[in-house]
Design an enzyme around this catalytic site. Structure first.
Site, PDB file in Angstrom:
ATOM      1  N   TRP B 412       1.025  -1.349   0.148  1.00  0.00           N
ATOM      2  CA  TRP B 412       0.055  -0.113   0.006  1.00  0.00           C
ATOM      3  C   TRP B 412       0.735   1.262   0.177  1.00  0.00           C
ATOM      4  O   TRP B 412       0.229   2.412  -0.306  1.00  0.00           O
ATOM      5  CB  TRP B 412      -0.921  -0.048   1.383  1.00  0.00           C
ATOM      6  CG  TRP B 412      -0.272   0.300   2.671  1.00  0.00           C
ATOM      7  CD1 TRP B 412       0.723  -0.397   3.270  1.00  0.00           C
ATOM      8  CD2 TRP B 412      -0.765   1.195   3.402  1.00  0.00           C
ATOM      9  NE1 TRP B 412       0.955   0.041   4.576  1.00  0.00           N
ATOM     10  CE2 TRP B 412       0.196   1.034   4.552  1.00  0.00           C
ATOM     11  CE3 TRP B 412      -1.921   2.037   3.740  1.00  0.00           C
ATOM     12  CZ2 TRP B 412      -0.107   1.789   5.837  1.00  0.00           C
ATOM     13  CZ3 TRP B 412      -2.145   3.002   4.868  1.00  0.00           C
ATOM     14  CH2 TRP B 412      -0.995   2.568   5.707  1.00  0.00           C
ATOM     15  N   ASP B 413       2.108   1.030   0.269  1.00  0.00           N
ATOM     16  CA  ASP B 413       3.043   2.275   0.213  1.00  0.00           C
ATOM     17  C   ASP B 413       2.864   2.899  -1.163  1.00  0.00           C
ATOM     18  O   ASP B 413       2.926   4.022  -1.133  1.00  0.00           O
ATOM     19  CB  ASP B 413       4.587   1.726   0.624  1.00  0.00           C
ATOM     20  CG  ASP B 413       4.948   0.963   1.629  1.00  0.00           C
ATOM     21  OD1 ASP B 413       3.895   0.159   1.783  1.00  0.00           O
ATOM     22  OD2 ASP B 413       5.936   0.807   1.984  1.00  0.00           O
ATOM     23  N   GLU B 551       0.392  -2.426  13.204  1.00  0.00           N
ATOM     24  CA  GLU B 551       0.486  -3.687  13.264  1.00  0.00           C
ATOM     25  C   GLU B 551       0.826  -4.337  14.540  1.00  0.00           C
ATOM     26  O   GLU B 551       1.221  -5.456  14.699  1.00  0.00           O
ATOM     27  CB  GLU B 551       1.542  -4.235  12.057  1.00  0.00           C
ATOM     28  CG  GLU B 551       1.069  -4.097  10.800  1.00  0.00           C
ATOM     29  CD  GLU B 551       1.854  -3.801   9.605  1.00  0.00           C
ATOM     30  OE1 GLU B 551       3.069  -3.414  10.102  1.00  0.00           O
ATOM     31  OE2 GLU B 551       1.648  -3.550   8.646  1.00  0.00           O
ATOM     32  N   LYS B 648       1.960   1.569  16.582  1.00  0.00           N
ATOM     33  CA  LYS B 648       3.173   1.438  15.635  1.00  0.00           C
ATOM     34  C   LYS B 648       3.372   2.826  14.878  1.00  0.00           C
ATOM     35  O   LYS B 648       4.387   3.385  14.993  1.00  0.00           O
ATOM     36  CB  LYS B 648       3.354   0.327  14.816  1.00  0.00           C
ATOM     37  CG  LYS B 648       4.392   0.211  13.906  1.00  0.00           C
ATOM     38  CD  LYS B 648       4.491  -1.302  12.919  1.00  0.00           C
ATOM     39  CE  LYS B 648       5.351  -1.346  12.266  1.00  0.00           C
ATOM     40  NZ  LYS B 648       5.184  -2.530  11.371  1.00  0.00           N
ATOM     41  N   GLN B 649       2.077   3.091  14.430  1.00  0.00           N
ATOM     42  CA  GLN B 649       2.178   4.063  13.257  1.00  0.00           C
ATOM     43  C   GLN B 649       0.777   4.799  13.425  1.00  0.00           C
ATOM     44  O   GLN B 649      -0.357   4.233  13.800  1.00  0.00           O
ATOM     45  CB  GLN B 649       2.477   3.706  11.922  1.00  0.00           C
ATOM     46  CG  GLN B 649       1.694   2.918  11.303  1.00  0.00           C
ATOM     47  CD  GLN B 649       2.016   2.012  10.167  1.00  0.00           C
ATOM     48  OE1 GLN B 649       2.724   1.015  10.298  1.00  0.00           O
ATOM     49  NE2 GLN B 649       1.919   2.690   9.108  1.00  0.00           N
TER      50      GLN B 649
END
Lengths: 265, 824
Positions: B412-413, B551, B648-649
């Site tokens: 998906w980056d 994640e 995580k993000q």
């Protein structure tokens, strides 16, 4: 010609020390000799003599002050490494015992410390090499150890992350662990077979890795700095390891070198 | 320039290629002029020439300016000093006149008049005849110096990758071997096992007598896409190389050194010895190499060696050819090489420089007050421009073509992070990225069916054929099997692909794409969600067992990011079905289903809950563990982190970035206040997006801290994995932080909305890009915004009304801006 010198004392470690010296002799392609230092002139303990004879290792008996005499003998140009027994598993500053500690601090060449409860393998096939992720910690391993061992000896590196080496980000651990490991080896020990990266107390990770990878010998470089607060990991490993530990001294310049920074530009 | 004519010496002979426009001069002609008007004319001519050259990629440091009177005459500066304009900073100024006094220190006095001028030009021609390594304008604002430290060897190879989207070459030294990773990769060429296939490395040279690399310098020139290497030792080694962006299959390397120091090396090959390599030398001396079991890629190259008395030169031209489906015809590479050789190194370089200048004309970033961030931002844009080809299809892997990491797989980056930037700075390349998805729709449909669903289910990782190549497990430290959940559960990529297609169309105005070939990217993905959402007895729609971007919390129910993106996808898909008589019913069902979807909004808290039960987790903050960025799962253990609120993000907050119209107005600030202290930024995708959100929320100085973190992920190797390739998503996020965050740009139909928020450390931020077919430049200062545009454009600044902006543009002072109520 090079010689691995086993330093024997009148204690129960003598046998594993001699056996380890024989294995190190195989590892480095060296002859093996034995040395016993008596404080006063005399004959060696009968058990020690028969032990050496049984192993086919020439035993030299010298007299004099123990530490100074050992240092003088180990300094011989033909001696590639000395093998010393750790007298006990003390909790103090000298887990290897008083004599061995003094030798370690002052000797300028590698020494193998054999724990008292050592089970000697048939052959040393797998080395566990803990590295700090600094040039100073890697250089003795790459420059001293690598040229002396056969290619079929497995070299397993273990690295416990430090504040400098711990990555700030791990996008996809399934890929990144392998990338980190490959890059760690490329930077610090390209000759290694495999690396185990871990976080947490370094000594515990080293001990765990030595068990999980079924290592035969632990190889650590150190700055021979025994002042308060230094060599904590080494002390802890010597205190807990059931494997012999090969200690590679760093030169003063190497020891004081800065860690490899991440900055590129 | 000679007189008013621009003379091209490229082909070894003087050829007039341009005439300057009439400048200010009196009736007697410019040579007789000495008054103020004539001086203005001199300066204007110099500026014109500098701009004209810059458009060709020839900037200050590459320009020789010749004049006759730089010195003071009667207390006044000589007429030639008016040639010393800002645009020609770093140029070499030479006086051929009989200067008496007062020569500016930067001017070299040669004298000799026109005779010397002719000699100078002849020297330039001689340089070309001798095939000397050309110079590079070492402008510190545009060149990235590379470290010589052994420990950073592989990192620098990745940083200095040169590519044109179709192929790329890592920046390994010409003689590099063990311990380095020289690599040449071609987009879309994968081995049978789904890894990017290393193509023949064609840059090997025999470099001798190098004692130390410490006396060596290497620079990546972002402006012209060349890598320069200079050695300050007895070898006098000097090399320059490029992968042409003007000629897709052309590559070139030129090296010079003292006799005996260099020679052609002939060991082309992939870095991995297990990759099959076939080599042959043709009768004319051309080397031809192919790699791979099916030999899908070939490189042809040929050397010209010039052995002078004090210098040897090796010039190598190379061409590649590839066929993703099977053996490539090696003659194709050879034919391309013949064509490239006909053009010659100098012309290829000139065209390459000009092509880069053209690219930068729609992509330049300027940050006044923070040159370090500016260079990092340009570095990111350079690699974004190098990541995707602008024809056919572009498979943009997480590390692009800058290394083998992640096997070149597409995540998906590409859709959420890289594409929005590329859509703005090179729209054709964004279209090629979407073409990659389009051509893999059949595989996505098959994957949906395989998982018992309908529609299209794009896989978390894909390579050549579009099937799911996500690893299912990894071996742990104890050699135990550790399952990887992303492939089965990180389904939001389905909506991410749809979003990318829609965003591309909204930004570029390419409605024909969305209503034509791109329609299925949105419709088929919407159809997937229609089958995936479960309606409970309470009438609410749920997505059970999904994994969001965070994640650390692997498989959860009702991940807000996934659900809201699915809702958006359903609604957008329904919009696109409108008017299709037979599908109107389906569209209505999708809209109704979208309205039922749980989105995690908790009105009592004024927050979105990241997933069902998240608020009940241990309320641990990142600051209680370590300063960000941190890999919390490594520090605390995966189980502990999964039981905590540390993420995580950016996850839920990403919704404010991608689909602001799908979230509750005014919820941005509260969301930041809650989630930012819980965000470890343990992913390279995270800090730039947070920077963008913080800027939009009116906290540009905090945003700058995270922007700088994102900017140096690769330049400072913050992840320890840059050696395996550059983090393209972080680079795309960085551009988005500049455009969407600090400049507050957004596409509102035909209108470009701008709402700048500059950090105090920046005096201005300027971006060039393309919006709806118009080249634009948006420049924000603390007290004003200016917009330049190539054609009429609707612009809305702050909360004001859209206004028409025609060429050359408009400037709005700060007091006209109404920045209240930034978009949330």
């Amino acid at each position: 010609m090079s010689t691995v010198l086993a330093t024997l004392d009148e204690n129960t470690v003598a046998e594993p020390v001699l056996e380890t010296a024989l294995r190190c002799g195989q590892l480095f392609g060296s002859d093996v000799g034995a040395l016993h230092v008596c404080r006063h002139p005399g004959v060696p303990h009968a058990t020690m003599a028969s032990l050496a004879e049984r192993s086919g290792v020439p035993l030299r008996v010298v007299s004099g002050p123990v530490v100074a005499t050992l240092l003088e003998s180990l300094a011989g140009p033909e001696i590639v490494t000395g093998v010393l027994g750790a007298r006990a598993r003390g909790e103090g500053r000298d887990p290897v015992g008083h004599v061995a500690a003094q030798i370690l601090e002052r000797i300028a060449k590698p020494v193998v410390i054999v724990p008292p409860d050592r089970n000697v393998p048939g052959r040393i096939r797998r080395l566990l090499v803990p590295l700090e992720g600094t040039e100073a910690s890697s250089r003795p391993v790459t420059e001293w150890l690598l040229p002396r061992i056969e290619e079929d000896v497995e070299l397993v590196v273990v690295h416990a992350f430090t504040g400098v080496t711990r990555p700030g980000m791990l996008d996809r651990p399934e890929y990144d662990w392998s990338l980190l490991g490959d890059e760690f080896l490329a930077r610090h020990f390209p000759g290694a077979t495999h690396v185990e990266l871990a976080s947490g107390p370094a000594a515990r990770r080293i001990t765990e890795a030595s068990i999980s990878c079924q290592a035969d010998l632990v190889v650590m470089s150190w700055a021979q700095d025994t002042s308060e607060g230094r060599a904590k990991t080494l002390r802890a490993v010597l205190r807990t390891s059931s494997l012999p530990v090969l200690l590679l001294p760093r030169t003063p310049a190497e020891a004081s070198g800065p860690p490899v920074a991440h900055s590129v530009t | 320039m000679i007189g008013e004519e621009v003379v091209d010496l490229l082909d070894g002979e003087a050829r007039v290629v341009e005439r300057l426009p009439p400048l200010v001069h009196n009736a007697d002609g410019p040579s007789a002029a000495s008054g103020p008007l004539a001086r203005q004319g001199q300066a204007a001519a110099a500026r014109f020439a500098a701009d004209w050259l810059a458009a060709l990629g020839v900037t200050g440091g590459l320009v020789l300016v010749v004049g006759g009177d730089f010195g003071n005459a009667g207390g006044a500066p000589g007429a030639s000093t008016y040639l010393m304009v800002d645009e020609l900073a770093r140029a070499v100024f030479v006086s051929l006149g009989t200067e008496q006094a007062g020569l500016p220190p930067s001017v070299v006095k040669l004298g000799g008049g026109q005779t010397r001028l002719v000699e100078l030009l002849e020297e330039q021609l001689a340089h070309r005849e001798q095939r000397r390594v050309p110079s590079v304008d070492l402008d510190p604002a545009w060149v990235v110096p590379l470290s010589n430290a052994h420990s950073h060897e592989r990192v620098c190879e990745a940083l200095a990758t040169l590519g044109n989207g179709a192929a790329a070459l890592r920046g390994a030294r010409e003689e590099d071997g063990p311990g380095t990773v020289p690599m040449f990769l071609v987009n879309g060429i994968y081995a049978a096992d789904g890894h990017l296939l290393p193509a023949p490395v064609w840059t090997d040279l025999d470099v001798r007598n190098r004692r130390s690399r410490r006396v060596e310098h290497r620079w990546l020139d972002l402006r012209t896409g060349v890598l320069l290497r200079l050695a300050n030792d007895e070898t006098a080694l000097r090399t320059v190389r490029f992968v042409s962006v003007a000629a897709r299959h052309a590559m070139a390397l030129r090296a010079e050194g003292s006799p005996g120091a260099i020679g052609p090396g002939h060991t082309p090959g992939p870095s991995a010895p297990e990759i099959p390599l076939v080599e042959q030398t043709l009768g004319d001396g051309t080397d031809l190499a192919r790699t791979g079991t099916d030999a899908p890629v070939a490189v042809a190259f040929r050397d010209e060696v010039v052995e002078g008395e004090d210098r040897h030169v090796v010039e190598r031209l190379a061409a590649w050819a590839a066929c993703p489906d099977g053996p490539v015809d090696p003659e194709q590479a050879d034919e391309r090489l013949t064509e490239i050789r006909h053009r010659g190194f100098d012309r290829l370089l000139a065209e390459h420089r000009a092509a880069w200048a053209k690219r930068w004309a729609d992509a330049e970033v300027t940050i006044e007050g923070d040159r370090r961030s500016e260079l990092a931002a340009r570095f990111a844009v350079f690699h974004l421009l190098s990541a995707a080809t602008d024809t056919g299809e572009a498979a943009v892997g997480a590390r692009g073509l800058t290394g083998e990491a992640y096997n070149g797989h597409v995540f998906w980056d590409a859709d959420v992070f890289v594409l929005p930037a590329v859509a703005a700075i090179r729209p054709s390349a964004a279209r090629a990225m979407l073409e990659y998805r389009l051509r893999r729709l059949p595989a996505a449909r098959a994957l949906a069916r395989q998982r018992g669903q309908i529609g299209a289910r794009f896989p978390w990782e894909s390579a050549g054929d579009g099937t799911d190549v996500t690893p299912r497990f990894v071996r742990g430290r104890q050699h135990q099997i550790v399952p990887i959940t992303t492939g089965l559960h990180e389904e939001h990529i389905v909506a991410d692909v749809a979003w990318a297609a829609d965003h591309y169309a909204r930004w570029t105005g390419d409605a024909a794409f969305l209503h034509g070939p791109g329609r299925d990217l949105v419709v088929e993905t919407a159809r997937y969600w229609a089958g995936r959402v479960r309606l409970n007895r309470d009438g609410r729609g749920h997505i059970y067992g999904a994994e969001g971007p965070d994640e650390y919390h692997e498989v959860v129910d009702d991940n807000a990011y996934t659900n809201v993106m699915a809702r958006w996808n359903l609604r957008r898909g329904a919009d696109l079905l409108a008017g299709s008589e037979d599908l109107d019913g389906e569209a209505d069902e999708w809209r109704a289903l979208a309205d039922t979807l749980v989105d995690g909004w908790d009105p009592s808290r004024g927050l979105y809950e990241q997933f069902a039960g998240y608020f009940d987790l241990e309320p641990l903050l990142v600051a209680q563990v370590a300063p960000p960025p941190m890999v919390a799962d490594v520090l605390l253990g995966a189980r502990r982190v999964a039981g905590s609120q540390i993420i995580k993000q950016v996850d839920t907050m990403l919704l404010h970035h991608l689909v602001p119209n799908e979230v509750i107005p005014g919820s941005l600030e509260a969301g930041i206040a809650f989630y930012e202290p819980r965000t470890a930024h343990g992913s390279s995708l995270s800090p730039a997006i947070s920077a963008s959100l913080l800027a939009r929320a009116g906290q540009p100085d905090r945003a700058l801290e995270l922007f700088r973190l994102a900017a140096f992920i690769d330049l400072d190797d913050l992840t320890g994995t840059t050696a395996g390739g550059l983090h393209l998503a972080a680079m795309g996020g960085l551009w988005q932080a500049l455009a969407w965050g600090f400049l507050g740009m957004a596409a509102e139909g035909d209108t470009l909305a701008i709402c700048p928020r500059l950090p105090a450390a920046w005096s201005s931020l300027s971006l060039r890009c393309v919006f709806r077919g118009r080249s634009i430049r948006v420049r924000a200062q603390h007290d004003r915004v200016s917009v330049d545009c190539s054609d009429d454009l609707l612009v809305r600044i702050g909360q004001g009304r859209p206004r028409r902006c025609g060429p050359p543009g408009l400037t709005a002072p700060l007091e006209e801006l109404s920045l209240e109520g930034a978009r949330s």
